[in-house]
Write an enzyme that holds these catalytic residues in place. Structure first.
Site, PDB file in Angstrom:
ATOM      1  N   LYS A 152       5.050  -0.913  -7.195  1.00 32.01           N
ATOM      2  CA  LYS A 152       5.079  -1.131  -5.736  1.00 32.01           C
ATOM      3  C   LYS A 152       4.458  -2.488  -5.402  1.00 32.01           C
ATOM      4  O   LYS A 152       5.028  -3.258  -4.632  1.00 32.01           O
ATOM      5  CB  LYS A 152       4.282  -0.038  -5.030  1.00 32.01           C
ATOM      6  CG  LYS A 152       3.991  -0.304  -3.553  1.00 32.01           C
ATOM      7  CD  LYS A 152       3.237   0.815  -2.885  1.00 32.01           C
ATOM      8  CE  LYS A 152       1.753   0.762  -3.040  1.00 32.01           C
ATOM      9  NZ  LYS A 152       1.047  -0.225  -2.213  1.00 32.01           N
ATOM     10  N   ASN A 153       3.313  -2.776  -6.013  1.00 36.11           N
ATOM     11  CA  ASN A 153       2.565  -3.971  -5.605  1.00 36.11           C
ATOM     12  C   ASN A 153       3.102  -5.251  -6.232  1.00 36.11           C
ATOM     13  O   ASN A 153       2.612  -6.335  -5.940  1.00 36.11           O
ATOM     14  CB  ASN A 153       1.080  -3.790  -5.904  1.00 36.11           C
ATOM     15  CG  ASN A 153       0.467  -2.725  -4.992  1.00 36.11           C
ATOM     16  OD1 ASN A 153       1.097  -2.293  -4.024  1.00 36.11           O
ATOM     17  ND2 ASN A 153      -0.725  -2.285  -5.323  1.00 36.11           N
ATOM     18  N   CYS A 164      -7.386  -0.161   8.067  1.00 32.97           N
ATOM     19  CA  CYS A 164      -6.789   1.129   7.698  1.00 32.97           C
ATOM     20  C   CYS A 164      -7.919   1.998   7.158  1.00 32.97           C
ATOM     21  O   CYS A 164      -9.086   1.639   7.212  1.00 32.97           O
ATOM     22  CB  CYS A 164      -5.688   0.929   6.664  1.00 32.97           C
ATOM     23  SG  CYS A 164      -6.325   0.309   5.127  1.00 32.97           S
ATOM     24  N   ARG A 224      -9.784  -4.989   6.264  1.00 35.11           N
ATOM     25  CA  ARG A 224      -8.658  -5.715   5.648  1.00 35.11           C
ATOM     26  C   ARG A 224      -8.217  -6.944   6.450  1.00 35.11           C
ATOM     27  O   ARG A 224      -7.105  -7.036   6.949  1.00 35.11           O
ATOM     28  CB  ARG A 224      -7.516  -4.741   5.410  1.00 35.11           C
ATOM     29  CG  ARG A 224      -8.018  -3.525   4.636  1.00 35.11           C
ATOM     30  CD  ARG A 224      -6.968  -2.687   4.043  1.00 35.11           C
ATOM     31  NE  ARG A 224      -6.306  -3.361   2.913  1.00 35.11           N
ATOM     32  CZ  ARG A 224      -5.285  -2.784   2.288  1.00 35.11           C
ATOM     33  NH1 ARG A 224      -4.835  -1.634   2.682  1.00 35.11           N
ATOM     34  NH2 ARG A 224      -4.697  -3.405   1.283  1.00 35.11           N
ATOM     35  N   ASP A 241      -7.743   0.832  -7.052  1.00 34.44           N
ATOM     36  CA  ASP A 241      -6.648   1.771  -6.742  1.00 34.44           C
ATOM     37  C   ASP A 241      -6.639   2.980  -7.660  1.00 34.44           C
ATOM     38  O   ASP A 241      -5.840   3.892  -7.466  1.00 34.44           O
ATOM     39  CB  ASP A 241      -5.285   1.064  -6.841  1.00 34.44           C
ATOM     40  CG  ASP A 241      -5.116   0.015  -5.768  1.00 34.44           C
ATOM     41  OD1 ASP A 241      -4.202  -0.810  -5.889  1.00 34.44           O
ATOM     42  OD2 ASP A 241      -5.920  -0.002  -4.824  1.00 34.44           O
ATOM     43  N   ARG A 262       4.301   6.875   0.082  1.00 28.82           N
ATOM     44  CA  ARG A 262       4.440   5.420   0.241  1.00 28.82           C
ATOM     45  C   ARG A 262       4.439   4.742  -1.122  1.00 28.82           C
ATOM     46  O   ARG A 262       5.057   3.700  -1.318  1.00 28.82           O
ATOM     47  CB  ARG A 262       3.252   4.863   1.043  1.00 28.82           C
ATOM     48  CG  ARG A 262       3.217   5.188   2.497  1.00 28.82           C
ATOM     49  CD  ARG A 262       2.058   4.480   3.152  1.00 28.82           C
ATOM     50  NE  ARG A 262       2.023   3.071   2.773  1.00 28.82           N
ATOM     51  CZ  ARG A 262       0.971   2.281   2.979  1.00 28.82           C
ATOM     52  NH1 ARG A 262      -0.110   2.749   3.536  1.00 28.82           N
ATOM     53  NH2 ARG A 262       1.003   1.013   2.613  1.00 28.82           N
TER      54      ARG A 262
HETATM   55  C1  EPZ Z   1      -3.640  -5.476  -2.751  1.00 27.88           C
HETATM   56  O1  EPZ Z   1      -4.027  -5.375  -1.384  1.00 27.88           O
HETATM   57  C2  EPZ Z   1      -2.953  -4.156  -3.060  1.00 27.88           C
HETATM   58  N1  EPZ Z   1      -1.784  -3.988  -2.206  1.00 27.88           N
HETATM   59  C3  EPZ Z   1      -3.925  -2.997  -2.844  1.00 27.88           C
HETATM   60  O2  EPZ Z   1      -3.272  -1.802  -3.250  1.00 27.88           O
HETATM   61  C4  EPZ Z   1      -5.143  -3.207  -3.746  1.00 27.88           C
HETATM   62  O3  EPZ Z   1      -6.094  -2.186  -3.492  1.00 27.88           O
HETATM   63  C5  EPZ Z   1      -5.785  -4.574  -3.445  1.00 27.88           C
HETATM   64  O4  EPZ Z   1      -4.786  -5.616  -3.603  1.00 27.88           O
HETATM   65  C6  EPZ Z   1      -6.955  -4.877  -4.377  1.00 27.88           C
HETATM   66  O5  EPZ Z   1      -6.531  -4.828  -5.691  1.00 27.88           O
HETATM   67  C7  EPZ Z   1      -0.651  -4.676  -2.505  1.00 27.88           C
HETATM   68  O6  EPZ Z   1      -0.598  -5.425  -3.460  1.00 27.88           O
HETATM   69  C8  EPZ Z   1       0.527  -4.443  -1.603  1.00 27.88           C
HETATM   70  P1  EPZ Z   1      -7.015  -8.008  -1.262  1.00 27.88           P
HETATM   71  P2  EPZ Z   1      -4.584  -6.692  -0.604  1.00 27.88           P
HETATM   72  O7  EPZ Z   1      -6.530  -9.045  -0.345  1.00 27.88           O
HETATM   73  O8  EPZ Z   1      -3.851  -7.883  -1.055  1.00 27.88           O
HETATM   74  C9  EPZ Z   1     -10.838  -8.669   1.377  1.00 27.88           C
HETATM   75  C10 EPZ Z   1      -2.510   0.403  -3.032  1.00 27.88           C
HETATM   76  O9  EPZ Z   1      -3.147   1.465  -3.049  1.00 27.88           O
HETATM   77  N2  EPZ Z   1     -10.031  -9.726   2.016  1.00 27.88           N
HETATM   78  O10 EPZ Z   1      -7.198  -8.327  -2.712  1.00 27.88           O
HETATM   79  O11 EPZ Z   1      -4.623  -6.366   0.828  1.00 27.88           O
HETATM   80  C11 EPZ Z   1     -10.314  -7.282   1.764  1.00 27.88           C
HETATM   81  O12 EPZ Z   1     -10.885  -6.872   2.986  1.00 27.88           O
HETATM   82  C12 EPZ Z   1      -3.042  -0.790  -2.249  1.00 27.88           C
HETATM   83  O13 EPZ Z   1      -1.437   0.197  -3.666  1.00 27.88           O
HETATM   84  C13 EPZ Z   1     -10.664 -10.596   2.910  1.00 27.88           C
HETATM   85  O14 EPZ Z   1     -11.862 -10.488   3.166  1.00 27.88           O
HETATM   86  O15 EPZ Z   1      -6.068  -6.726  -1.172  1.00 27.88           O
HETATM   87  C14 EPZ Z   1     -10.756  -6.417   0.605  1.00 27.88           C
HETATM   88  O16 EPZ Z   1     -12.105  -6.007   0.829  1.00 27.88           O
HETATM   89  C15 EPZ Z   1      -4.294  -0.430  -1.459  1.00 27.88           C
HETATM   90  N3  EPZ Z   1      -9.918 -11.567   3.507  1.00 27.88           N
HETATM   91  C16 EPZ Z   1     -10.709  -7.373  -0.588  1.00 27.88           C
HETATM   92  O17 EPZ Z   1     -10.666  -8.716  -0.039  1.00 27.88           O
HETATM   93  C17 EPZ Z   1      -8.583 -11.733   3.243  1.00 27.88           C
HETATM   94  O18 EPZ Z   1      -7.962 -12.666   3.810  1.00 27.88           O
HETATM   95  C18 EPZ Z   1      -9.492  -7.188  -1.473  1.00 27.88           C
HETATM   96  O19 EPZ Z   1      -8.359  -7.386  -0.661  1.00 27.88           O
HETATM   97  C19 EPZ Z   1      -7.966 -10.841   2.345  1.00 27.88           C
HETATM   98  C20 EPZ Z   1      -8.718  -9.855   1.731  1.00 27.88           C
END
Ligand code: EPZ
Length: 419
Positions: A22-23, A117, A122, A306, A398
Protein backbone atom coordinates in the site's frame (compact mmCIF):
# COMPACT_ATOMS: atom_id res chain seq x y z
CA UNK A 1 -22.33 -2.12 9.88
CA UNK A 2 -19.69 -4.65 8.81
CA UNK A 3 -17.85 -6.55 11.54
CA UNK A 4 -15.33 -9.33 11.89
CA UNK A 5 -16.46 -12.21 14.11
CA UNK A 6 -13.41 -14.07 15.38
CA UNK A 7 -13.16 -17.26 17.41
CA UNK A 8 -10.20 -18.73 19.20
CA UNK A 9 -8.22 -20.23 16.35
CA UNK A 10 -6.09 -23.37 16.20
CA UNK A 11 -2.37 -22.92 15.56
CA UNK A 12 -2.36 -21.34 12.10
CA UNK A 13 -0.83 -23.52 9.42
CA UNK A 14 -0.25 -23.33 5.68
CA UNK A 15 0.83 -20.75 3.15
CA UNK A 16 -0.18 -17.14 2.55
CA UNK A 17 0.89 -14.87 -0.33
CA UNK A 18 1.55 -11.19 0.34
CA UNK A 19 0.02 -8.49 -1.87
CA UNK A 20 1.65 -5.38 -3.28
CA UNK A 21 2.62 -2.64 -0.84
CA UNK A 22 0.00 0.00 0.00
CA UNK A 23 2.67 2.49 1.05
CA UNK A 24 4.63 1.96 -2.18
CA UNK A 25 1.74 1.97 -4.68
CA UNK A 26 0.29 5.26 -3.38
CA UNK A 27 3.42 7.41 -4.07
CA UNK A 28 4.02 5.48 -7.33
CA UNK A 29 0.52 6.35 -8.53
CA UNK A 30 1.16 10.00 -7.60
CA UNK A 31 4.49 9.89 -9.48
CA UNK A 32 2.64 8.97 -12.68
CA UNK A 33 1.30 12.56 -12.64
CA UNK A 34 4.82 13.70 -13.61
CA UNK A 35 4.40 12.49 -17.20
CA UNK A 36 1.75 12.65 -19.92
CA UNK A 37 2.85 9.24 -21.18
CA UNK A 38 1.24 5.91 -20.30
CA UNK A 39 2.36 4.15 -17.12
CA UNK A 40 1.60 0.58 -16.19
CA UNK A 41 1.80 -0.66 -12.59
CA UNK A 42 1.55 -4.36 -11.69
CA UNK A 43 0.77 -6.07 -8.34
CA UNK A 44 -1.51 -3.22 -7.33
CA UNK A 45 -3.32 -4.37 -4.14
CA UNK A 46 -7.12 -4.21 -3.92
CA UNK A 47 -7.50 -1.66 -1.13
CA UNK A 48 -9.78 1.20 -0.18
CA UNK A 49 -6.82 3.57 -0.07
CA UNK A 50 -5.95 2.67 -3.68
CA UNK A 51 -9.58 3.35 -4.64
CA UNK A 52 -9.40 6.75 -2.92
CA UNK A 53 -6.17 7.63 -4.77
CA UNK A 54 -7.80 6.53 -8.05
CA UNK A 55 -10.78 8.78 -7.34
CA UNK A 56 -8.52 11.70 -6.49
CA UNK A 57 -6.38 11.34 -9.62
CA UNK A 58 -9.40 10.88 -11.88
CA UNK A 59 -10.83 14.03 -10.31
CA UNK A 60 -7.83 16.04 -11.52
CA UNK A 61 -7.92 14.57 -15.00
CA UNK A 62 -6.00 11.31 -14.91
CA UNK A 63 -7.34 8.32 -16.80
CA UNK A 64 -6.90 5.15 -14.77
CA UNK A 65 -7.86 1.69 -16.01
CA UNK A 66 -7.65 -1.17 -13.58
CA UNK A 67 -7.03 -4.32 -15.61
CA UNK A 68 -7.30 -7.91 -14.39
CA UNK A 69 -4.57 -9.41 -12.21
CA UNK A 70 -3.79 -6.24 -10.32
CA UNK A 71 -2.46 -4.31 -13.32
CA UNK A 72 -3.24 -0.59 -13.42
CA UNK A 73 -2.80 1.70 -16.42
CA UNK A 74 -2.45 5.43 -15.77
CA UNK A 75 -2.49 8.21 -18.35
CA UNK A 76 -2.39 11.85 -17.33
CA UNK A 77 -2.24 13.45 -20.78
CA UNK A 78 -4.35 16.33 -19.53
CA UNK A 79 -4.40 17.67 -15.98
CA UNK A 80 -7.86 19.21 -15.66
CA UNK A 81 -7.33 20.72 -12.24
CA UNK A 82 -4.60 21.25 -9.70
CA UNK A 83 -7.12 21.22 -6.87
CA UNK A 84 -7.62 18.17 -4.66
CA UNK A 85 -11.11 17.84 -3.12
CA UNK A 86 -11.26 18.25 0.64
CA UNK A 87 -13.28 15.12 1.32
CA UNK A 88 -10.60 12.92 -0.26
CA UNK A 89 -7.75 14.38 1.80
CA UNK A 90 -9.84 13.85 4.92
CA UNK A 91 -10.32 10.22 3.92
CA UNK A 92 -6.66 9.59 3.28
CA UNK A 93 -3.67 11.63 4.41
CA UNK A 94 -1.56 10.13 1.61
CA UNK A 95 -3.55 12.36 -0.79
CA UNK A 96 -0.95 15.01 0.09
CA UNK A 97 1.52 13.01 -2.04
CA UNK A 98 0.04 14.47 -5.22
CA UNK A 99 1.21 17.95 -4.20
CA UNK A 100 4.81 17.66 -5.37
CA UNK A 101 3.99 16.02 -8.73
CA UNK A 102 1.13 18.43 -9.46
CA UNK A 103 3.32 21.44 -8.68
CA UNK A 104 6.18 20.14 -10.82
CA UNK A 105 3.89 19.20 -13.73
CA UNK A 106 1.53 22.21 -13.83
CA UNK A 107 3.22 24.92 -11.75
CA UNK A 108 0.41 24.91 -9.17
CA UNK A 109 -1.17 22.66 -6.54
CA UNK A 110 -4.00 23.32 -4.08
CA UNK A 111 -4.30 20.77 -1.31
CA UNK A 112 -6.59 20.89 1.75
CA UNK A 113 -4.49 20.65 4.89
CA UNK A 114 -4.83 17.03 6.03
CA UNK A 115 -6.39 16.86 9.45
CA UNK A 116 -4.94 14.83 12.26
CA UNK A 117 -6.07 11.28 12.74
CA UNK A 118 -6.24 8.67 15.48
CA UNK A 119 -2.47 8.30 15.66
CA UNK A 120 -1.40 11.93 15.76
CA UNK A 121 -1.57 15.50 14.44
CA UNK A 122 0.40 14.54 11.30
CA UNK A 123 1.49 17.98 10.05
CA UNK A 124 3.00 18.58 6.61
CA UNK A 125 5.47 21.32 7.57
CA UNK A 126 8.43 19.30 6.24
CA UNK A 127 6.69 18.73 2.90
CA UNK A 128 6.17 22.50 2.58
CA UNK A 129 9.70 23.33 3.76
CA UNK A 130 11.10 21.22 0.92
CA UNK A 131 8.81 22.58 -1.79
CA UNK A 132 9.57 26.14 -0.65
CA UNK A 133 13.31 25.39 -0.87
CA UNK A 134 12.70 24.31 -4.49
CA UNK A 135 11.29 27.78 -5.17
CA UNK A 136 7.56 27.27 -4.65
CA UNK A 137 5.49 30.14 -3.24
CA UNK A 138 3.31 28.63 -0.49
CA UNK A 139 0.17 30.33 0.86
CA UNK A 140 -2.57 29.07 3.17
CA UNK A 141 -6.18 29.86 2.28
CA UNK A 142 -9.43 28.52 3.76
CA UNK A 143 -7.75 25.47 5.27
CA UNK A 144 -5.93 24.72 2.06
CA UNK A 145 -2.31 25.10 1.02
CA UNK A 146 -1.59 26.56 -2.40
CA UNK A 147 1.86 26.06 -3.91
CA UNK A 148 2.93 27.78 -7.13
CA UNK A 149 6.13 28.04 -9.16
CA UNK A 150 6.81 28.62 -12.85
CA UNK A 151 9.76 26.21 -12.75
CA UNK A 152 11.17 24.56 -9.64
CA UNK A 153 14.89 24.92 -9.05
CA UNK A 154 17.14 22.31 -7.41
CA UNK A 155 18.15 23.03 -3.79
CA UNK A 156 19.63 21.47 -0.68
CA UNK A 157 16.93 20.37 1.77
CA UNK A 158 17.54 19.16 5.33
CA UNK A 159 14.61 17.30 6.87
CA UNK A 160 14.33 17.99 10.60
CA UNK A 161 12.94 14.46 10.95
CA UNK A 162 13.10 11.66 8.35
CA UNK A 163 9.51 12.00 7.17
CA UNK A 164 8.50 9.32 4.64
CA UNK A 165 5.88 11.45 2.92
CA UNK A 166 8.01 14.59 2.85
CA UNK A 167 10.92 12.63 1.34
CA UNK A 168 8.58 11.26 -1.33
CA UNK A 169 6.91 14.59 -2.12
CA UNK A 170 10.17 16.52 -2.40
CA UNK A 171 11.84 13.80 -4.49
CA UNK A 172 8.95 13.75 -6.97
CA UNK A 173 8.94 17.55 -7.29
CA UNK A 174 12.74 17.71 -7.65
CA UNK A 175 12.69 15.15 -10.48
CA UNK A 176 11.44 17.89 -12.85
CA UNK A 177 13.27 20.82 -11.23
CA UNK A 178 16.06 22.72 -12.96
CA UNK A 179 19.36 21.63 -11.42
CA UNK A 180 20.34 19.34 -8.56
CA UNK A 181 18.51 18.70 -5.31
CA UNK A 182 20.05 16.99 -2.29
CA UNK A 183 17.75 15.82 0.49
CA UNK A 184 19.59 15.24 3.77
CA UNK A 185 18.20 13.28 6.73
CA UNK A 186 15.87 11.64 4.20
CA UNK A 187 13.68 8.71 5.19
CA UNK A 188 15.10 5.32 4.11
CA UNK A 189 11.96 3.18 3.86
CA UNK A 190 11.80 0.49 1.11
CA UNK A 191 8.67 2.14 -0.28
CA UNK A 192 10.78 5.22 -1.11
CA UNK A 193 13.30 3.01 -2.93
CA UNK A 194 10.46 1.44 -4.91
CA UNK A 195 9.05 4.84 -5.89
CA UNK A 196 12.51 6.05 -6.97
CA UNK A 197 13.06 2.88 -9.03
CA UNK A 198 9.83 3.72 -10.84
CA UNK A 199 10.89 7.38 -11.33
CA UNK A 200 14.28 6.32 -12.74
CA UNK A 201 12.49 4.01 -15.20
CA UNK A 202 10.56 7.13 -16.27
CA UNK A 203 13.89 8.86 -17.02
CA UNK A 204 14.64 10.55 -13.70
CA UNK A 205 18.21 10.71 -12.40
CA UNK A 206 17.95 9.91 -8.70
CA UNK A 207 20.59 8.29 -6.49
CA UNK A 208 20.82 7.43 -2.80
CA UNK A 209 17.25 6.25 -2.18
CA UNK A 210 17.33 3.97 0.86
CA UNK A 211 20.03 6.09 2.51
CA UNK A 212 19.70 9.34 4.48
CA UNK A 213 20.94 11.40 1.51
CA UNK A 214 19.10 11.43 -1.81
CA UNK A 215 20.52 13.26 -4.85
CA UNK A 216 18.16 14.24 -7.67
CA UNK A 217 19.41 15.65 -10.99
CA UNK A 218 16.32 17.40 -12.41
CA UNK A 219 15.29 16.69 -16.03
CA UNK A 220 13.00 18.56 -18.42
CA UNK A 221 10.50 15.78 -18.89
CA UNK A 222 9.72 12.20 -17.88
CA UNK A 223 8.32 9.37 -19.95
CA UNK A 224 6.03 6.46 -19.21
CA UNK A 225 7.22 3.27 -17.50
CA UNK A 226 6.15 -0.19 -16.40
CA UNK A 227 6.73 -1.24 -12.80
CA UNK A 228 5.79 -4.01 -10.38
CA UNK A 229 5.13 -2.88 -6.82
CA UNK A 230 7.16 -4.48 -4.00
CA UNK A 231 5.37 -6.78 -1.52
CA UNK A 232 3.80 -5.11 1.52
CA UNK A 233 6.24 -5.47 4.42
CA UNK A 234 3.61 -4.46 6.99
CA UNK A 235 1.17 -7.11 5.74
CA UNK A 236 4.12 -9.53 5.84
CA UNK A 237 4.81 -8.62 9.46
CA UNK A 238 1.14 -8.90 10.38
CA UNK A 239 0.98 -12.49 9.13
CA UNK A 240 4.31 -13.34 10.81
CA UNK A 241 2.74 -12.23 14.08
CA UNK A 242 -0.48 -14.12 13.32
CA UNK A 243 1.59 -17.32 13.18
CA UNK A 244 3.38 -16.39 16.41
CA UNK A 245 0.31 -15.40 18.46
CA UNK A 246 -1.46 -18.68 17.59
CA UNK A 247 1.71 -20.75 18.10
CA UNK A 248 1.44 -22.01 14.53
CA UNK A 249 3.66 -22.51 11.53
CA UNK A 250 3.01 -20.39 8.45
CA UNK A 251 4.93 -20.00 5.19
CA UNK A 252 4.72 -16.46 3.85
CA UNK A 253 5.28 -16.20 0.12
CA UNK A 254 6.08 -13.19 -2.06
CA UNK A 255 7.71 -11.56 0.96
CA UNK A 256 11.09 -9.78 1.07
CA UNK A 257 12.92 -10.95 4.26
CA UNK A 258 15.26 -7.95 4.10
CA UNK A 259 12.30 -5.63 4.66
CA UNK A 260 11.29 -7.26 7.95
CA UNK A 261 14.70 -7.79 9.57
CA UNK A 262 13.85 -5.89 12.77
CA UNK A 263 10.64 -7.86 13.36
CA UNK A 264 12.43 -11.12 12.54
CA UNK A 265 15.07 -10.31 15.16
CA UNK A 266 12.43 -9.51 17.78
CA UNK A 267 10.39 -12.64 17.13
CA UNK A 268 13.58 -14.71 17.45
CA UNK A 269 14.34 -12.97 20.78
CA UNK A 270 10.94 -14.25 21.96
CA UNK A 271 11.83 -17.81 20.93
CA UNK A 272 9.97 -17.97 17.63
CA UNK A 273 11.74 -19.80 14.80
CA UNK A 274 11.93 -17.61 11.69
CA UNK A 275 13.51 -19.13 8.60
CA UNK A 276 14.14 -16.89 5.59
CA UNK A 277 14.94 -17.99 2.04
CA UNK A 278 14.37 -16.89 -1.55
CA UNK A 279 11.02 -18.64 -1.20
CA UNK A 280 9.93 -16.21 1.49
CA UNK A 281 9.62 -16.61 5.22
CA UNK A 282 8.60 -19.53 7.46
CA UNK A 283 7.48 -18.59 10.96
CA UNK A 284 7.30 -21.55 13.38
CA UNK A 285 6.07 -20.86 16.92
CA UNK A 286 4.95 -24.39 17.79
CA UNK A 287 7.80 -25.29 20.11
CA UNK A 288 9.03 -24.02 23.45
CA UNK A 289 7.86 -21.29 25.79
CA UNK A 290 7.84 -17.86 24.22
CA UNK A 291 9.22 -15.05 26.36
CA UNK A 292 8.99 -11.28 26.55
CA UNK A 293 11.18 -8.73 24.78
CA UNK A 294 11.22 -4.93 24.56
CA UNK A 295 10.71 -2.85 21.41
CA UNK A 296 11.04 0.79 20.44
CA UNK A 297 9.74 2.05 17.14
CA UNK A 298 12.09 4.04 14.89
CA UNK A 299 12.28 5.10 11.24
CA UNK A 300 13.47 2.33 8.91
CA UNK A 301 15.47 0.18 9.39
CA UNK A 302 14.35 0.40 13.03
CA UNK A 303 11.30 -1.46 14.33
CA UNK A 304 8.35 -0.18 12.26
CA UNK A 305 5.70 1.89 13.99
CA UNK A 306 3.14 0.19 11.71
CA UNK A 307 3.86 -3.16 13.38
CA UNK A 308 3.86 -1.88 16.97
CA UNK A 309 0.21 -2.58 17.78
CA UNK A 310 0.22 -6.06 16.27
CA UNK A 311 3.40 -6.97 18.13
CA UNK A 312 1.94 -5.62 21.37
CA UNK A 313 -1.03 -7.98 21.02
CA UNK A 314 1.46 -10.84 20.69
CA UNK A 315 3.44 -9.65 23.75
CA UNK A 316 0.36 -10.07 25.96
CA UNK A 317 0.56 -13.83 25.33
CA UNK A 318 4.26 -14.51 26.07
CA UNK A 319 5.92 -15.14 29.45
CA UNK A 320 7.10 -12.01 31.24
CA UNK A 321 6.55 -8.28 30.88
CA UNK A 322 7.66 -6.11 27.97
CA UNK A 323 8.34 -2.41 27.49
CA UNK A 324 7.16 -0.76 24.26
CA UNK A 325 8.31 2.74 23.29
CA UNK A 326 6.51 4.46 20.39
CA UNK A 327 8.92 7.08 19.07
CA UNK A 328 7.35 7.93 15.71
CA UNK A 329 3.75 8.98 16.44
CA UNK A 330 2.55 10.78 19.55
CA UNK A 331 -0.69 8.86 19.97
CA UNK A 332 -0.34 5.35 18.66
CA UNK A 333 -1.74 3.48 21.68
CA UNK A 334 -5.43 3.64 20.75
CA UNK A 335 -5.45 -0.18 20.65
CA UNK A 336 -4.40 -0.44 24.31
CA UNK A 337 -7.85 0.21 25.78
CA UNK A 338 -9.38 -2.33 23.44
CA UNK A 339 -6.75 -4.96 24.24
CA UNK A 340 -7.28 -4.34 27.97
CA UNK A 341 -10.99 -4.92 27.45
CA UNK A 342 -9.96 -8.35 26.16
CA UNK A 343 -8.13 -9.11 29.39
CA UNK A 344 -4.71 -7.68 28.63
CA UNK A 345 -2.94 -5.65 31.31
CA UNK A 346 -1.13 -2.81 29.55
CA UNK A 347 -0.23 0.49 31.17
CA UNK A 348 0.86 3.52 29.16
CA UNK A 349 2.61 6.73 30.16
CA UNK A 350 3.34 9.06 27.23
CA UNK A 351 5.32 7.15 24.64
CA UNK A 352 5.96 4.18 26.97
CA UNK A 353 3.73 1.12 27.40
CA UNK A 354 4.34 -1.74 29.85
CA UNK A 355 2.77 -4.97 28.65
CA UNK A 356 2.16 -7.78 31.14
CA UNK A 357 2.56 -11.22 29.61
CA UNK A 358 0.90 -14.58 30.21
CA UNK A 359 -2.54 -13.08 29.77
CA UNK A 360 -5.38 -15.35 28.69
CA UNK A 361 -7.25 -12.96 26.43
CA UNK A 362 -11.04 -13.18 26.35
CA UNK A 363 -13.21 -12.37 23.37
CA UNK A 364 -15.04 -9.02 23.55
CA UNK A 365 -16.85 -6.38 21.52
CA UNK A 366 -14.04 -4.09 20.35
CA UNK A 367 -13.60 -1.48 17.64
CA UNK A 368 -10.80 -0.53 15.29
CA UNK A 369 -9.57 3.04 15.85
CA UNK A 370 -7.09 2.98 12.98
CA UNK A 371 -5.69 0.60 10.41
CA UNK A 372 -2.96 -1.14 12.40
CA UNK A 373 -4.80 -1.02 15.73
CA UNK A 374 -7.61 -2.90 14.00
CA UNK A 375 -5.18 -5.52 12.74
CA UNK A 376 -3.89 -5.94 16.29
CA UNK A 377 -7.40 -6.63 17.56
CA UNK A 378 -7.93 -9.28 14.89
CA UNK A 379 -4.70 -11.02 15.94
CA UNK A 380 -5.72 -10.80 19.60
CA UNK A 381 -9.08 -12.34 18.70
CA UNK A 382 -7.38 -15.34 17.12
CA UNK A 383 -5.72 -16.04 20.46
CA UNK A 384 -8.58 -15.09 22.79
CA UNK A 385 -11.06 -17.53 24.29
CA UNK A 386 -14.65 -16.99 23.22
CA UNK A 387 -15.78 -14.68 20.44
CA UNK A 388 -14.30 -11.31 19.49
CA UNK A 389 -16.40 -8.92 17.43
CA UNK A 390 -14.44 -6.14 15.75
CA UNK A 391 -16.37 -3.16 14.39
CA UNK A 392 -15.24 -0.09 12.38
CA UNK A 393 -13.43 -2.58 10.13
CA UNK A 394 -13.34 -0.09 7.25
CA UNK A 395 -10.10 1.11 8.87
CA UNK A 396 -8.62 -2.37 8.41
CA UNK A 397 -9.83 -2.78 4.85
CA UNK A 398 -7.98 0.42 3.89
CA UNK A 399 -4.70 -1.44 4.14
CA UNK A 400 -5.24 -5.22 4.00
CA UNK A 401 -6.57 -6.83 0.84
CA UNK A 402 -8.50 -10.11 1.17
CA UNK A 403 -7.57 -10.11 4.86
CA UNK A 404 -10.32 -12.53 5.95
CA UNK A 405 -9.74 -14.88 3.00
CA UNK A 406 -5.98 -14.99 3.64
CA UNK A 407 -6.48 -15.65 7.38
CA UNK A 408 -9.10 -18.33 6.74
CA UNK A 409 -6.73 -19.91 4.22
CA UNK A 410 -4.31 -20.68 7.07
CA UNK A 411 -6.98 -21.89 9.48
CA UNK A 412 -8.19 -18.77 11.27
CA UNK A 413 -11.71 -18.75 12.68
CA UNK A 414 -12.89 -15.40 11.25
CA UNK A 415 -15.89 -14.26 9.22
CA UNK A 416 -17.01 -10.87 7.94
CA UNK A 417 -20.64 -9.99 8.59
CA UNK A 418 -22.89 -7.06 7.74
CA UNK A 419 -24.94 -6.31 10.90
C1 EPZ B 1 4.02 7.01 6.21
O1 EPZ B 1 3.18 8.04 6.71
C2 EPZ B 1 3.12 5.78 6.13
N1 EPZ B 1 2.01 6.03 5.23
C3 EPZ B 1 2.59 5.44 7.52
O2 EPZ B 1 1.85 4.23 7.42
C4 EPZ B 1 3.78 5.19 8.45
O3 EPZ B 1 3.31 4.96 9.77
C5 EPZ B 1 4.70 6.43 8.47
O4 EPZ B 1 5.11 6.74 7.11
C6 EPZ B 1 5.95 6.21 9.31
O5 EPZ B 1 6.64 5.11 8.84
C7 EPZ B 1 2.24 5.98 3.89
O6 EPZ B 1 3.34 5.74 3.44
C8 EPZ B 1 1.05 6.22 3.00
P1 EPZ B 1 5.90 10.50 8.27
P2 EPZ B 1 3.71 9.58 6.71
O7 EPZ B 1 5.77 11.72 7.46
O8 EPZ B 1 4.51 9.83 5.50
C9 EPZ B 1 5.97 13.77 11.64
C10 EPZ B 1 0.01 2.82 7.70
O9 EPZ B 1 -0.43 2.28 8.73
N2 EPZ B 1 5.92 14.72 10.51
O10 EPZ B 1 7.14 9.68 8.18
O11 EPZ B 1 2.56 10.44 7.00
C11 EPZ B 1 4.63 13.06 11.80
O12 EPZ B 1 3.75 13.83 12.59
C12 EPZ B 1 0.45 4.27 7.73
O13 EPZ B 1 0.17 2.22 6.60
C13 EPZ B 1 6.12 16.08 10.78
O14 EPZ B 1 6.32 16.48 11.92
O15 EPZ B 1 4.66 9.54 7.98
C14 EPZ B 1 5.01 11.76 12.47
O16 EPZ B 1 5.09 11.98 13.88
C15 EPZ B 1 0.15 4.92 9.08
N3 EPZ B 1 6.07 16.96 9.74
C16 EPZ B 1 6.41 11.47 11.92
O17 EPZ B 1 6.89 12.72 11.35
C17 EPZ B 1 5.86 16.55 8.44
O18 EPZ B 1 5.85 17.42 7.53
C18 EPZ B 1 6.43 10.42 10.83
O19 EPZ B 1 5.59 10.87 9.80
C19 EPZ B 1 5.66 15.18 8.20
C20 EPZ B 1 5.71 14.28 9.25
Amino acid sequence: MAKYIIGRSPALAGEVAISGSKNAVLPIMAAALLTDARCEIADVPTLRDVDVMCGLMRGIGARIDARCGGVMEIRTAGIASEEVPNELVKKMRASVLVMGPLLARTGRARIPLPGGCAIGTRPIDLHLKGLKALGARIVSENGCVIAAAERLRGANVYLDSPSVGATENITMAAALAEGTTVIENAAEEPEIVDMVNFLNKMGAHIRGAGTDTIRIEGVDRLGGAKHTVIPDRIETGTFMIAAAITRGRVQIRNALPDHVKSLTAKLRECGVDVCVSDDGIVVDARHGVLTATDIKTLPYPGFPTDIQSQFMAFLTTVRGSSVVIENVFENRYMHVNELNRMGANIKTEGRVAVVEGDRLLRGAEVFATDLRAGAALVLAGLSASGTTRVSEIYHIERGYSAFVEKLRGIGADIVRTEE
